[in-house]
Design a protein around this motif. Structure first.
Motif, short mmCIF file in Angstrom:
data_model
loop_
_atom_site.label_atom_id
_atom_site.label_comp_id
_atom_site.label_asym_id
_atom_site.label_seq_id
_atom_site.Cartn_x
_atom_site.Cartn_y
_atom_site.Cartn_z
N ILE A 197 0.83 -1.20 0.00
CA ILE A 197 0.00 0.00 0.00
C ILE A 197 0.86 1.25 0.00
O ILE A 197 0.52 2.26 -0.63
N SER A 198 2.01 1.21 0.66
CA SER A 198 2.90 2.37 0.66
C SER A 198 3.44 2.66 -0.74
O SER A 198 3.79 3.80 -1.05
N VAL A 199 3.48 1.64 -1.59
CA VAL A 199 3.98 1.79 -2.96
C VAL A 199 2.84 2.04 -3.95
O VAL A 199 2.92 2.92 -4.82
N ALA A 200 1.75 1.29 -3.80
CA ALA A 200 0.67 1.32 -4.79
C ALA A 200 -0.56 2.09 -4.36
O ALA A 200 -1.44 2.37 -5.18
N GLY A 201 -0.67 2.44 -3.07
CA GLY A 201 -1.83 3.18 -2.61
C GLY A 201 -3.12 2.43 -2.85
O GLY A 201 -3.23 1.24 -2.57
N LYS A 202 -4.11 3.12 -3.42
CA LYS A 202 -5.42 2.51 -3.65
C LYS A 202 -5.40 1.46 -4.74
O LYS A 202 -6.39 0.74 -4.95
N TRP A 203 -4.26 1.34 -5.43
CA TRP A 203 -4.12 0.34 -6.49
C TRP A 203 -3.50 -0.95 -5.98
O TRP A 203 -3.13 -1.82 -6.76
#
Length: 415
Positions: free
Chosen positions: A55-61
């Motif tokens: 999540i820290s890298v892709a967020g909502k994706w």
């Protein structure tokens, strides 16, 4: 059109049995046990260890990262299963390369794989310790002791034999699946898509999903362990193909649901802030203390089953390589029950050390990179060998290599 699998005849096979020959007294793993070993190896520490990092890298994706990773894993599982059935013997990528006469590359790969598996077991041990210490509000040294203790305990179960390891796996897998899917269901029930995004100042675009694939891929390591356990299976040719496909499908679906449901409970920002115990935060947001307890139980069973599956298979890989002269002869030593005890002890010991001194992000990224490269190589071998539906293997080879490159770019700060 692909060539029939039966046309393949390994020229330098390291198989220790003739095609069709059984190994008396060792066929302890049916479809359920094989499926559990693969799911245990993947989900074991995967979602607990990597959700916050992804999540820290892709967020909502983040869910898209898990989906792409699952597709790569499916193609790679197809390659492993078809190549293992062709040679009708255990060995995995190491055995496939030796069949083709690439002995030096096989030696390099087996060392890389063992390093990757040690890193993976260390991640699982680290996660076990972090969740255990968090549940009791204990200091960091307790987490370190719990990490080492978990790996040592599971090593002891492995030394007891294959049947005991399989029974532990089945129980642990179903326990964690029920808890994880329950957590995901609660998050989806509360449906709050705005909580999937990181704060505005840390917005992550769709490209982050590609970088997330590289970071997350360690969470899909595990299905290929079945290629080392081939001699332990009943009706191995049929079992390995079905277990690979079913385990990857179940794992991918679970990851996607949790990647959506957990942030809806705790919020993406909180998941990232507490990435070492991300799902415990989601459990707290869902059910308070009871949620933390439930997730901690799932984490304990998950990481234990992952350590079990990984040590179980890696020790057998090391034993096979040692019998071929590619690893020190000590790794080939077995006890009266046929357990490669030196491999179990060495792999577990190194993992215990890394679990105590390593950081979660470094361990995850290092393991993911190793497996992406090896999986790309295996897919290329399957494509070149024209296994059934070889185009799947070709696509998986390309995407696995691309994910490894993106991971390097991310770690280097380019992305």
């Amino acid at each position: 059109m692909s060539q029939p699998d039966s046309d393949y005849a390994p020229t330098n096979s390291v198989a220790r049995k003739r095609p069709g020959q059984t190994v008396p007294g060792r066929k302890v793993m049916g479809l359920g046990g094989a499926w559990a070993m693969a799911v245990g190896g993947m989900i074991g520490g995967g979602i607990f260890s990597t959700l916050g990092v992804v999540i820290s890298v892709a967020g909502k994706w983040a869910a898209l990262s898990f989906l792409i990773g699952g597709l790569i894993a499916y193609g790679t599982g197809h390659s492993y299963a078809r190549l293992t059935v062709r040679r009708d013997a255990p060995g995995g990528s190491y055995g496939f390369l030796r069949d083709l006469g690439h002995h030096r590359l096989a030696r390099l790969v087996v060392w890389a794989l063992i390093a990757g598996y040690v890193l993976t077991v260390a991640v699982y041990g680290f996660t076990f310790g972090a969740y255990t210490a968090n549940a009791f509000g204990a200091p960091e040294w307790v987490a370190a002791v719990a990490s080492a203790g978990a790996i040592a305990m599971i090593a002891g179960i492995n030394l007891m034999g294959a049947k005991e390891a399989t029974i532990v796996e089945l129980f642990a897998v179903w326990t964690k699946l029920v808890i994880l899917l329950g957590l995901a269901a609660l998050g989806l029930w509360r449906w709050a898509p705005e909580r999937l995004a990181l704060p505005a100042g840390e917005a992550v675009g769709p490209l982050g999903a590609l970088a997330g694939v590289g970071v997350v891929f360690m969470a899909y390591e595990g299905f290929q362990l079945l290629s080392y356990d081939y001699d332990e299976m009943r009706d191995a040719k049929r079992t390995i193909s079905r277990a690979m496909a079913l385990s990857i499908a179940a794992t991918t679906a679970t990851y996607i649901l949790v990647a959506i449901g957990a942030p809806m409970l705790a919020g993406a920002e909180q998941i990232v802030a507490r990435e070492e115990i991300a799902l415990a935060e989601a459990g707290r947001a869902a059910l308070g203390t009871a949620g933390v307890v439930a997730i901690t139980i799932a984490a304990v069973f998950s990481t234990a089953s992952a350590i079990n599956a990984t040590v179980f298979a890696t020790a057998r890989l090391a034993g096979a390589a040692a019998r071929d002269g590619e690893l020190p002869a000590a790794f080939a030593r077995t006890d009266s029950g046929g357990v490669p005890y030196v491999g179990v002890l060495v792999i577990s010991g190194l993992a215990m050390l890394l679990a105590i001194i390593g950081g979660i992000e470094q361990l995850v990224e290092g393991a993911s990179f190793v497996f992406l490269l090896v999986f790309s190589l295996v897919n290329a071998i399957a494509w070149q060998a024209r296994v059934t539906r070889f185009w799947i293997s070709g696509l998986a080879a390309i995407f696995a290599l691309a994910a490894a490159i993106v991971l390097v770019l991310y770690v280097a700060g380019v992305l």
